[in-house]
Enzyme design. Structure first.
Site, PDB file in Angstrom:
ATOM      1  CD  GLU A 245      -2.904  -1.217   0.312  1.00  0.00           C
ATOM      2  OE1 GLU A 245      -3.190  -0.159  -0.285  1.00  0.00           O
ATOM      3  OE2 GLU A 245      -3.468  -2.300   0.067  1.00  0.00           O
ATOM      4  CB  CYS A 279      -1.641   7.299   1.303  1.00  0.00           C
ATOM      5  SG  CYS A 279      -3.076   6.517   2.041  1.00  0.00           S
TER       6      CYS A 279
HETATM    7  P1  NAD Z   1       8.500   4.803   4.416  1.00  0.00           P
HETATM    8  O1  NAD Z   1       8.462   4.064   3.153  1.00  0.00           O
HETATM    9  O2  NAD Z   1       9.631   5.709   4.660  1.00  0.00           O
HETATM   10  O3  NAD Z   1       8.475   3.791   5.659  1.00  0.00           O
HETATM   11  C1  NAD Z   1       7.436   2.846   5.832  1.00  0.00           C
HETATM   12  C2  NAD Z   1       7.935   1.717   6.719  1.00  0.00           C
HETATM   13  O4  NAD Z   1       8.918   0.969   5.992  1.00  0.00           O
HETATM   14  C3  NAD Z   1       8.626   2.190   7.988  1.00  0.00           C
HETATM   15  O5  NAD Z   1       8.249   1.348   9.050  1.00  0.00           O
HETATM   16  C4  NAD Z   1      10.098   2.032   7.666  1.00  0.00           C
HETATM   17  O6  NAD Z   1      10.923   1.828   8.795  1.00  0.00           O
HETATM   18  C5  NAD Z   1      10.069   0.780   6.802  1.00  0.00           C
HETATM   19  N1  NAD Z   1      11.233   0.638   5.918  1.00  0.00           N
HETATM   20  C6  NAD Z   1      12.047   1.600   5.417  1.00  0.00           C
HETATM   21  N2  NAD Z   1      12.999   1.044   4.643  1.00  0.00           N
HETATM   22  C7  NAD Z   1      12.782  -0.293   4.649  1.00  0.00           C
HETATM   23  C8  NAD Z   1      13.434  -1.403   4.036  1.00  0.00           C
HETATM   24  N3  NAD Z   1      14.493  -1.245   3.243  1.00  0.00           N
HETATM   25  N4  NAD Z   1      12.916  -2.630   4.242  1.00  0.00           N
HETATM   26  C9  NAD Z   1      11.834  -2.814   5.008  1.00  0.00           C
HETATM   27  N5  NAD Z   1      11.191  -1.802   5.644  1.00  0.00           N
HETATM   28  C10 NAD Z   1      11.668  -0.549   5.456  1.00  0.00           C
HETATM   29  O7  NAD Z   1       7.103   5.559   4.497  1.00  0.00           O
HETATM   30  P2  NAD Z   1       6.636   6.576   5.602  1.00  0.00           P
HETATM   31  O8  NAD Z   1       7.365   7.859   5.418  1.00  0.00           O
HETATM   32  O9  NAD Z   1       6.655   5.915   6.934  1.00  0.00           O
HETATM   33  O10 NAD Z   1       5.106   6.758   5.210  1.00  0.00           O
HETATM   34  C11 NAD Z   1       4.674   7.674   4.267  1.00  0.00           C
HETATM   35  C12 NAD Z   1       4.436   6.994   2.937  1.00  0.00           C
HETATM   36  O11 NAD Z   1       3.507   5.927   3.094  1.00  0.00           O
HETATM   37  C13 NAD Z   1       3.818   7.924   1.911  1.00  0.00           C
HETATM   38  O12 NAD Z   1       4.396   7.673   0.669  1.00  0.00           O
HETATM   39  C14 NAD Z   1       2.366   7.517   1.921  1.00  0.00           C
HETATM   40  O13 NAD Z   1       1.670   7.814   0.741  1.00  0.00           O
HETATM   41  C15 NAD Z   1       2.465   6.052   2.138  1.00  0.00           C
HETATM   42  N6  NAD Z   1       1.213   5.550   2.674  1.00  0.00           N
HETATM   43  C16 NAD Z   1       0.450   4.745   1.903  1.00  0.00           C
HETATM   44  C17 NAD Z   1      -0.775   4.314   2.375  1.00  0.00           C
HETATM   45  C18 NAD Z   1      -1.672   3.431   1.547  1.00  0.00           C
HETATM   46  O14 NAD Z   1      -2.572   2.838   2.113  1.00  0.00           O
HETATM   47  N7  NAD Z   1      -1.486   3.336   0.254  1.00  0.00           N
HETATM   48  C19 NAD Z   1      -1.196   4.692   3.634  1.00  0.00           C
HETATM   49  C20 NAD Z   1      -0.381   5.522   4.380  1.00  0.00           C
HETATM   50  C21 NAD Z   1       0.829   5.933   3.914  1.00  0.00           C
END
Ligand code: NAD
Length: 551
Positions: A245, A279
């Site tokens: 997502e 998002c």
């Molecule tokens: P992010 O991608 O920076 O981090 C998300 C999670 O992934 C965190 O827990 C982070 O520690 C983990 N992560 C980071 N690198 C990783 C790796 N290499 N391997 C595994 N895990 C890793 O995102 P964010 O800044 O926490 O959230 C914001 C983003 O999420 C925005 O792009 C937003 O649009 C998206 N989002 C999407 C939805 C949806 O339902 N489509 C909902 C909410 C947020």
């Protein structure tokens, strides 16, 4: 909440703490030690062992146990919203909205899980002596990785789905809202019947990467498209299935027959709610020329009325709070700067004081600008004039992202027609963002916004594997499965294909007609052949009828 340390040793040989920082005040109110690779491996092993006991429980028993979490969330809502408010900067009421959606989803899933997960009969086709059914089996251990913008409602629902489906779960909450992750872990620890089946791993992306490396049986990631790519690449090594997502750049289309006041009100809400850190926030608005001026004026009026500030109290009249994450500040300012350089204009807001960024409205924008093409994830909305509906649809689809969209028109049939032209996962007609709060309505993206869906029956089923069963006695001589495997039956097989699957009476009866017309065949044999052919045709018709009614 006081400073605390949860189990775990430092990554990379030095103490790595995740501080709990209130983004509204900058005050640190605690910390947690990050998990290590060894912690991740141990948790993975522990959950693999626990998975057998959990999967062995009947669905109704899992439902009974998961309901305890629903009860606890309601009992402890004030403590929960207090932690989220301090951790994320969102108001207590916005935190309550997350809790509302979470308990609504748990409630509906618990009511329906026994039905959604039950064994189903499948037609055996022409293999009429067999009985076929499918069952939904858990994957085993599911890894759930979450973001910081909605740290409760984007963590708990996938955890609940995974549990109801019979999996155990490894949870990696966001490092940005680590206090909420610790708070959720404590909720599970209060439920002795549920706690053994869930393990929390606190830490940053390195812990997330270690989780992916530990080979869970399914990964459910909510995060940025960039992280989605990294996780999918790493998971591909082990062929681990991944549900993603990811980010959005949701368009809102205002047509000339829209209720302009409502579009302005809910458009501004969709753009600025949670300080634009959503998002499926309204990230770009396209307004048909004839109503552009009226809409802009109404939108600015709505934006001017928004109150920004922070309060830890339940009674709080602020509409929006601070930004939560410093990294986001840099992205937002880069997008605004890029747009200004290319000729855009700010007509409201634009200023920032620390983590407080004013709700900002931009015009004179076009698709050469990052603000129209990349996810901004902040309180900035660009508004663009378009010629007509067709132009709006074309620009709305001009994106690598495709999470959701909204269309505004008093003519609902027209709204639906425009919606069908948009290449996104969900379309909301005459509202923004409310679609996410409907637990049985699938939510998720196309293009680079994600793979898979959250919410609804398909969400729950993606936490399972479909296993097929065929039951019957050994094949009889006149079973189709025997006939086709027995050499020398080509003509018989061909006849059956015609009779059973021929697409017209002529094609169905072709083998019978050929038999009748064959001069080589003696009259008596022809009569017998005709009788057999007609009987077979009648038999096939009866079988087809029975199969259709059995479905
Ligand atoms: P992010 O991608 O920076 O981090 C998300 C999670 O992934 C965190 O827990 C982070 O520690 C983990 N992560 C980071 N690198 C990783 C790796 N290499 N391997 C595994 N895990 C890793 O995102 P964010 O800044 O926490 O959230 C914001 C983003 O999420 C925005 O792009 C937003 O649009 C998206 N989002 C999407 C939805 C949806 O339902 N489509 C909902 C909410 C947020």
């Amino acid at each position: 909440m006081t400073s605390e340390v949860i189990k775990g040793r430092p990554l990379n040989g030095k103490a790595d703490y995740l501080p709990f920082v209130n983004p509204a005040t900058g005050e640190q109110f605690g910390s947690v030690v990050m998990g290590t690779e060894a912690d991740v491996q141990n948790a993975r092993r522990e959950m693999a062992t626990a998975a057998r006991a959990w999967a062995a429980k009947p669905v109704k028993e899992r439902v009974r146990i998961v309901r305890q979490l629903q009860t606890l969330l309601i009992d402890e809502m004030d403590e929960i919203t207090a932690v989220m408010n301090q951790d994320n900067g969102k108001s207590r009421q916005d935190a309550l909205a997350e809790l509302f959606m979470t308990v609504d989803l748990i409630n509906q899933y618990c009511n329906r899980a026994p039905r959604w997960l039950r064994r189903r009969r499948i037609s055996p086709g022409l293999q009429i002596f067999k009985r076929c059914y499918i069952e939904q089996h858990p994957h085993g251990v599911v890894g759930v990785i979450g973001p910081w913008n909605y740290p409760l409602v984007l963590i708990l629902p996938p955890v609940i789905s995974a549990l109801l489906a019979g999996n155990t779960v490894l949870v990696k909450p966001s490092e940005v809202t680590a206090a909420t992750g610790v708070m959720i872990e404590k909720l599970f620890q209060k439920l002795p019947e549920l706690a053994p089946f869930v393990r929390f791993l606190h830490g940053d992306g390195r812990v997330g990467a270690a989780l992916v490396q530990s080979k869970p049986d399914l990964i459910f990631l909510t995060g940025s498209t960039k992280t989605g790519r990294l996780v999918m690449r790493a998971a591909a090594e082990n062929m681990t299935p991944v549900v993603c997502e990811l980010g959005g750049k949701d368009p809102m289309i205002v047509l000339e027959d829209a209720d302009i006041e409502a579009a302005a009100r809910w458009g501004a809400w969709g753009a600025f709610y949670n300080t634009g850190q959503t998002c499926m926030a309204v990230e770009r608005i396209y307004v048909v020329e004839s109503v552009y001026d009226r809409f802009l004026e109404a939108f600015l009026e709505e934006t001017r009325q928004l109150k920004q500030g922070y309060s830890p109290e339940i009674d709080n009249l602020n509409d929006i709070g601070p930004l939560t994450f410093q990294r986001q500040v840099d992205i937002i300012e880069d997008h605004v700067e890029d747009a200004l350089t290319k000729g855009a204009q700010i007509i409201h807001g634009g200023n920032r004081d620390g983590m407080y960024m004013e709700p900002t409205v931009m015009v004179n924008v076009d698709h050469s600008m990052k603000i129209m093409r990349e996810e901004t994830f902040g309180p900035v909305v660009p508004i663009m004039m378009v010629d007509d509906e067709v132009h709006a649809i074309q620009l709305a689809n001009d994106s690598n992202l495709g999470l959701s969209a909204s269309v505004w028109s008093r003519d609902l049939a027209r709204g639906e027609r425009v919606a069908k032209e948009l290449y996104v996962g969900s379309v909301n007609i005459n509202d923004t963002m409310s679609h996410f709060a409907i637990p049985r309505l699938p939510f998720g993206g196309v293009k680079e916004s994600g793979i898979g869906r959250t919410h609804g029956k398909k969400d729950l089923l993606q936490f399972t594997q479909t296993r097929a069963y065929v039951v019957g006695n050994p094949p009889l001589p006149f079973d189709i499965a025997t006939i086709l495997r027995q050499p020398g039956n080509y003509k018989l097989g061909s006849g059956i294909i015609h009779l059973a699957f021929g697409t017209s009476p002529k094609q169905k009866l072709k083998p019978v007609v050929e038999l009748i017309e064959d001069k080589e065949v003696k009259p008596k044999a022809r009569k017998v052949g005709t009788a057999v052919g007609l009987t077979a045709a009648l038999g096939a018709a009866i079988i087809a009828f029975v199969l259709r009614t059995r479905k």
